[in-house]
Motif scaffolding. Structure first.
Motif, PDB file in Angstrom:
ATOM      1  N   VAL A 157      60.786  72.486  75.230  1.00 10.08           N
ATOM      2  CA  VAL A 157      59.775  72.004  74.291  1.00 10.08           C
ATOM      3  C   VAL A 157      58.404  72.151  74.935  1.00 10.08           C
ATOM      4  O   VAL A 157      58.202  71.757  76.087  1.00 10.08           O
ATOM      5  CB  VAL A 157      60.026  70.525  73.919  1.00 10.08           C
ATOM      6  N   VAL A 158      57.478  72.763  74.214  1.00  3.96           N
ATOM      7  CA  VAL A 158      56.111  72.911  74.714  1.00  3.96           C
ATOM      8  C   VAL A 158      55.162  72.156  73.788  1.00  3.96           C
ATOM      9  O   VAL A 158      55.368  72.119  72.573  1.00  3.96           O
ATOM     10  CB  VAL A 158      55.686  74.391  74.821  1.00  3.96           C
ATOM     11  N   LYS A 159      54.145  71.549  74.376  1.00  4.61           N
ATOM     12  CA  LYS A 159      53.185  70.743  73.622  1.00  4.61           C
ATOM     13  C   LYS A 159      51.867  71.498  73.511  1.00  4.61           C
ATOM     14  O   LYS A 159      51.219  71.782  74.517  1.00  4.61           O
ATOM     15  CB  LYS A 159      52.949  69.409  74.333  1.00  4.61           C
ATOM     16  N   PHE A 160      51.486  71.850  72.286  1.00  3.84           N
ATOM     17  CA  PHE A 160      50.175  72.444  72.047  1.00  3.84           C
ATOM     18  C   PHE A 160      49.163  71.399  71.592  1.00  3.84           C
ATOM     19  O   PHE A 160      47.964  71.577  71.736  1.00  3.84           O
ATOM     20  CB  PHE A 160      50.273  73.541  70.988  1.00  3.84           C
ATOM     21  N   PHE A 161      49.653  70.322  71.022  1.00  5.74           N
ATOM     22  CA  PHE A 161      48.787  69.285  70.466  1.00  5.74           C
ATOM     23  C   PHE A 161      49.351  67.925  70.846  1.00  5.74           C
ATOM     24  O   PHE A 161      50.531  67.789  71.156  1.00  5.74           O
ATOM     25  CB  PHE A 161      48.699  69.404  68.935  1.00  5.74           C
ATOM     26  N   ASP A 162      48.483  66.907  70.796  1.00  2.00           N
ATOM     27  CA  ASP A 162      48.904  65.566  71.152  1.00  2.00           C
ATOM     28  C   ASP A 162      49.750  64.911  70.067  1.00  2.00           C
ATOM     29  O   ASP A 162      50.562  64.046  70.338  1.00  2.00           O
ATOM     30  CB  ASP A 162      47.686  64.673  71.441  1.00  2.00           C
ATOM     31  N   ASP A 163      49.555  65.337  68.815  1.00  2.00           N
ATOM     32  CA  ASP A 163      50.287  64.712  67.720  1.00  2.00           C
ATOM     33  C   ASP A 163      51.310  65.693  67.145  1.00  2.00           C
ATOM     34  O   ASP A 163      51.466  66.811  67.621  1.00  2.00           O
ATOM     35  CB  ASP A 163      49.321  64.230  66.629  1.00  2.00           C
ATOM     36  N   ASN A 164      51.989  65.266  66.107  1.00  2.00           N
ATOM     37  CA  ASN A 164      53.004  66.090  65.451  1.00  2.00           C
ATOM     38  C   ASN A 164      52.298  67.043  64.482  1.00  2.00           C
ATOM     39  O   ASN A 164      52.306  66.858  63.276  1.00  2.00           O
ATOM     40  CB  ASN A 164      53.997  65.176  64.719  1.00  2.00           C
ATOM     41  N   TYR A 165      51.692  68.091  65.036  1.00  2.00           N
ATOM     42  CA  TYR A 165      50.786  68.974  64.306  1.00  2.00           C
ATOM     43  C   TYR A 165      51.569  70.110  63.657  1.00  2.00           C
ATOM     44  O   TYR A 165      52.383  70.761  64.313  1.00  2.00           O
ATOM     45  CB  TYR A 165      49.765  69.539  65.295  1.00  2.00           C
ATOM     46  N   SER A 166      51.345  70.343  62.367  1.00  2.00           N
ATOM     47  CA  SER A 166      52.134  71.344  61.657  1.00  2.00           C
ATOM     48  C   SER A 166      51.600  72.751  61.895  1.00  2.00           C
ATOM     49  O   SER A 166      50.398  72.963  62.089  1.00  2.00           O
ATOM     50  CB  SER A 166      52.142  71.052  60.155  1.00  2.00           C
ATOM     51  N   THR A 167      52.508  73.720  61.834  1.00  2.00           N
ATOM     52  CA  THR A 167      52.128  75.123  61.983  1.00  2.00           C
ATOM     53  C   THR A 167      51.197  75.561  60.863  1.00  2.00           C
ATOM     54  O   THR A 167      50.234  76.293  61.101  1.00  2.00           O
ATOM     55  CB  THR A 167      53.384  76.006  61.977  1.00  2.00           C
ATOM     56  N   ASP A 168      51.476  75.135  59.636  1.00  2.00           N
ATOM     57  CA  ASP A 168      50.631  75.513  58.491  1.00  2.00           C
ATOM     58  C   ASP A 168      49.191  75.054  58.704  1.00  2.00           C
ATOM     59  O   ASP A 168      48.243  75.801  58.431  1.00  2.00           O
ATOM     60  CB  ASP A 168      51.178  74.911  57.199  1.00  2.00           C
ATOM     61  N   LYS A 169      49.008  73.834  59.205  1.00  2.00           N
ATOM     62  CA  LYS A 169      47.666  73.315  59.458  1.00  2.00           C
ATOM     63  C   LYS A 169      46.986  74.111  60.570  1.00  2.00           C
ATOM     64  O   LYS A 169      45.791  74.411  60.494  1.00  2.00           O
ATOM     65  CB  LYS A 169      47.750  71.830  59.828  1.00  2.00           C
ATOM     66  N   TRP A 170      47.736  74.476  61.586  1.00  2.00           N
ATOM     67  CA  TRP A 170      47.193  75.254  62.692  1.00  2.00           C
ATOM     68  C   TRP A 170      46.683  76.599  62.176  1.00  2.00           C
ATOM     69  O   TRP A 170      45.579  77.040  62.511  1.00  2.00           O
ATOM     70  CB  TRP A 170      48.273  75.445  63.750  1.00  2.00           C
ATOM     71  N   ILE A 171      47.460  77.278  61.347  1.00  2.00           N
ATOM     72  CA  ILE A 171      47.049  78.566  60.785  1.00  2.00           C
ATOM     73  C   ILE A 171      45.782  78.416  59.947  1.00  2.00           C
ATOM     74  O   ILE A 171      44.839  79.221  60.051  1.00  2.00           O
ATOM     75  CB  ILE A 171      48.194  79.169  59.952  1.00  2.00           C
ATOM     76  N   GLU A 172      45.757  77.380  59.108  1.00  2.00           N
ATOM     77  CA  GLU A 172      44.567  77.145  58.282  1.00  2.00           C
ATOM     78  C   GLU A 172      43.328  76.933  59.149  1.00  2.00           C
ATOM     79  O   GLU A 172      42.245  77.456  58.846  1.00  2.00           O
ATOM     80  CB  GLU A 172      44.793  75.935  57.387  1.00  2.00           C
ATOM     81  N   ASP A 173      43.478  76.178  60.232  1.00  2.00           N
ATOM     82  CA  ASP A 173      42.343  75.916  61.124  1.00  2.00           C
ATOM     83  C   ASP A 173      41.860  77.200  61.788  1.00  2.00           C
ATOM     84  O   ASP A 173      40.653  77.461  61.862  1.00  2.00           O
ATOM     85  CB  ASP A 173      42.733  74.899  62.198  1.00  2.00           C
ATOM     86  N   VAL A 174      42.775  78.024  62.279  1.00  2.00           N
ATOM     87  CA  VAL A 174      42.406  79.275  62.937  1.00  2.00           C
ATOM     88  C   VAL A 174      41.671  80.195  61.964  1.00  2.00           C
ATOM     89  O   VAL A 174      40.639  80.792  62.294  1.00  2.00           O
ATOM     90  CB  VAL A 174      43.650  79.982  63.519  1.00  2.00           C
ATOM     91  N   LEU A 175      42.171  80.318  60.748  1.00  2.00           N
ATOM     92  CA  LEU A 175      41.525  81.157  59.747  1.00  2.00           C
ATOM     93  C   LEU A 175      40.155  80.628  59.343  1.00  2.00           C
ATOM     94  O   LEU A 175      39.286  81.389  58.911  1.00  2.00           O
ATOM     95  CB  LEU A 175      42.409  81.287  58.509  1.00  2.00           C
ATOM     96  N   SER A 176      39.956  79.330  59.503  1.00  2.00           N
ATOM     97  CA  SER A 176      38.668  78.716  59.187  1.00  2.00           C
ATOM     98  C   SER A 176      37.708  78.706  60.378  1.00  2.00           C
ATOM     99  O   SER A 176      36.589  78.214  60.274  1.00  2.00           O
ATOM    100  CB  SER A 176      38.870  77.267  58.704  1.00  2.00           C
ATOM    101  N   GLY A 177      38.173  79.237  61.520  1.00  2.00           N
ATOM    102  CA  GLY A 177      37.323  79.289  62.702  1.00  2.00           C
ATOM    103  C   GLY A 177      37.411  78.060  63.579  1.00  2.00           C
ATOM    104  O   GLY A 177      36.613  77.904  64.505  1.00  2.00           O
ATOM    105  N   ILE A 178      38.375  77.188  63.310  1.00  2.00           N
ATOM    106  CA  ILE A 178      38.561  75.992  64.125  1.00  2.00           C
ATOM    107  C   ILE A 178      39.596  76.299  65.196  1.00  2.00           C
ATOM    108  O   ILE A 178      40.718  76.680  64.897  1.00  2.00           O
ATOM    109  CB  ILE A 178      39.032  74.807  63.272  1.00  2.00           C
ATOM    110  N   HIS A 179      39.234  76.143  66.451  1.00  2.00           N
ATOM    111  CA  HIS A 179      40.149  76.420  67.565  1.00  2.00           C
ATOM    112  C   HIS A 179      40.347  75.143  68.351  1.00  2.00           C
ATOM    113  O   HIS A 179      39.401  74.595  68.917  1.00  2.00           O
ATOM    114  CB  HIS A 179      39.594  77.525  68.452  1.00  2.00           C
ATOM    115  N   ARG A 180      41.566  74.685  68.413  1.00  2.00           N
ATOM    116  CA  ARG A 180      41.875  73.395  69.057  1.00  2.00           C
ATOM    117  C   ARG A 180      42.323  73.615  70.503  1.00  2.00           C
ATOM    118  O   ARG A 180      42.868  74.628  70.827  1.00  2.00           O
ATOM    119  CB  ARG A 180      42.970  72.680  68.257  1.00  2.00           C
TER     120      ARG A 180
END
Length: 212
Positions: free
Chosen positions: A189-212
């Motif tokens: 198991v690898v942790k990219f985020f501190d919370d239970n962050y969904s893949t769909d939300k991650w994709i939306e953020d990247v496409l919107s220029g948000i990089h976490r």
């Protein structure tokens, strides 16, 4: 620190209710044990069925015991396309609004109205292991596989926690064939985020220029 998680391939199979089993094999018929599976209390049975969809059949499909409250047929996405059924990805037991099929056994045919699913990839673990990994039941996590030139990070892997479970990640044949590994594949198991962050939300953020 993480934990080495064995990855097991779950081929197409059937969980069956006693009522449906007796319809297909005879009143009073029982499941016959062949061998235990990785999860305690689950076992492969001698009995086999044919599963029929609008475009084809899968003959000699394994039945897993013990009996379930409702019959459930687990296929890969490739399998569902081959026999002409929608591929609905669900956790085991969640069969509302899923397609049905025809089950063919020694005593005839039975049409089930629902119960054909593509099992959502998941990890079985005990509460102690969940505590060590800092995850909870029904969390969705990322799992990095050990491989040779075709490593993958599986997203949206459901965590299933129970004291009766034995640690293992289950993927279907499509998912298992997507990465090349040795005879005993495993992941972490690898942790990219501190919370239970969904893949769909991650994709939306990247496409919107948000990089976490």
């Amino acid at each position: 620190m993480s934990i080495k998680i064995p990855i097991e391939t779950s081929a197409r199979h059937i969980h069956i209710s006693r009522e449906d089993f007796e319809f297909l094999f005879g009143e009073g018929a029982e499941l016959h044990y062949i061998k235990e599976l990785s999860q305690p209390g689950q076992y492969l049975c001698e009995e086999r069925l044919t599963v029929r969809g609008p475009k084809g059949d899968f003959a000699n499909m394994a039945i897993l015991g013990p009996f379930r409250r409702e019959t459930q047929v687990e296929l890969s996405l490739t399998d569902t396309r081959k026999i002409g059924l929608p591929g609905i990805i669900r956790q085991s037991g969640d069969i509302a609004d899923t397609p049905g099929c025809t089950l063919i056994g020694p005593l005839g045919e039975l049409e089930i109205k629902r119960g054909v699913i593509v099992a959502k990839r998941h990890i079985h673990m005990t509460p102690e292991e969940a505590l060590a990994l800092r995850v909870h039941d029904n969390d969705e996590v990322f799992v990095l596989t050990k491989s040779y030139g075709r490593a993958l990070i599986y997203a949206d892997v459901v965590v299933r926690v129970n004291w009766d479970f034995r640690l293992a990640m289950h993927v279907d044949t499509d998912e298992a064939n997507a990465f090349s590994s040795d005879a005993e594949p495993y992941g972490v198991v690898v942790k990219f985020f501190d919370d239970n962050y969904s893949t769909d939300k991650w994709i939306e953020d990247v496409l919107s220029g948000i990089h976490r």
